[in-house]
Design a protein around this motif. Structure first.
Motif: not given
Length: 247
Positions: A138-155, A124-132
């Protein structure tokens, strides 16, 4: 998983260090990939957070941050102490039967589709951007790849075990976006891998290896000197299993 991720960088001539959680200086790196980092040793989550906040790119996966250094499961959710760093909550990890697959579809332009298998996390995305997103079951449409920006970097968080085509494309993007220097900045034929080392004076030396039983042509984007002969060239023809050293 570690072998697959290493190969995705290695095939592009991107130098990779294998580090452990005792490493005190993560600032030397631009990208850290931590596939299936099941256990966090004490203090390591803080190191990862500082790395990202200071501009680093971090990659976690479906089995990252499950237990602490006493092998006790994090009760507050996965990925443990880095839930807010990745900006998501991993609710459960689904194990697919042998031979079964799912897929992730990229949300951006082109909607590229990649096959995933074996293990798929329900996140479940809790602030992260869903990329895929997942494309089946049954989990069709759920996040499979995300990115979250934190400070100057990315996770980034890869929620499923993806196949080589995804890893190759994804690691290429990571390296390009982070400005990672390749051993040779040129298109590489399959099976040809360059690795960079520094000599005693700090000058770069590139070992170009042909790991196939076929002759491989290689076009260089700059003029290099062949160590063995002193010849200057902007192209190579590598015999089967040949290694050429470039200066």
């Amino acid at each position: 998983d570690v072998h697959a991720w290493h190969r995705a960088f290695w095939e592009q001539g991107i130098p990779v260090d294998m580090i452990d959680m005792e490493c005190d200086d993560l600032s030397r790196y631009k990208v850290i990939a931590a596939p299936m980092l099941y256990m966090y040793r004490a203090g390591f989550a803080k190191k990862l957070r500082e790395f990202v906040e200071n501009g680093g790119v971090l990659v976690g996966t479906y089995n990252t941050g499950i237990v602490n250094d006493t092998d006790l499961c994090y009760l507050g959710g996965w990925p443990g102490e880095t839930m807010d760093l990745f900006g998501l909550w991993n609710e459960e990890i689904d194990s697919l039967p042998e031979g079964a697959t799912n897929a992730m579809v990229c949300c951006g332009e082109g909607h590229r589709r990649y096959t995933v298998r074996d293990l798929c996390a329900i996140v479940h995305a809790k602030g992260a951007e869903v990329l895929a997103e997942y494309d089946d079951d049954f989990y069709k449409g759920r996040p499979a790849l995300t990115v979250n920006r934190c400070g100057q970097g990315k996770a980034y968080y890869v929620a499923a075990r993806a196949e080589a085509d995804f890893l190759r494309d994804f690691c290429t993007k990571l390296a390009d976006d982070a400005g990672v220097v390749r051993a040779l900045n040129t298109a590489l034929p399959y099976g040809v891998v360059p690795m960079m080392r520094m000599d005693e004076t700090g000058k770069a030396v590139v070992f170009v290896q042909n790991f196939t039983g076929e002759t491989k042509p290689l076009v260089l984007n700059e003029t290099c000197t062949v160590f063995e002969t002193g010849e200057k060239t902007d192209a190579l023809t590598l015999a089967p299993y040949e290694t050429v050293i470039l200066l």
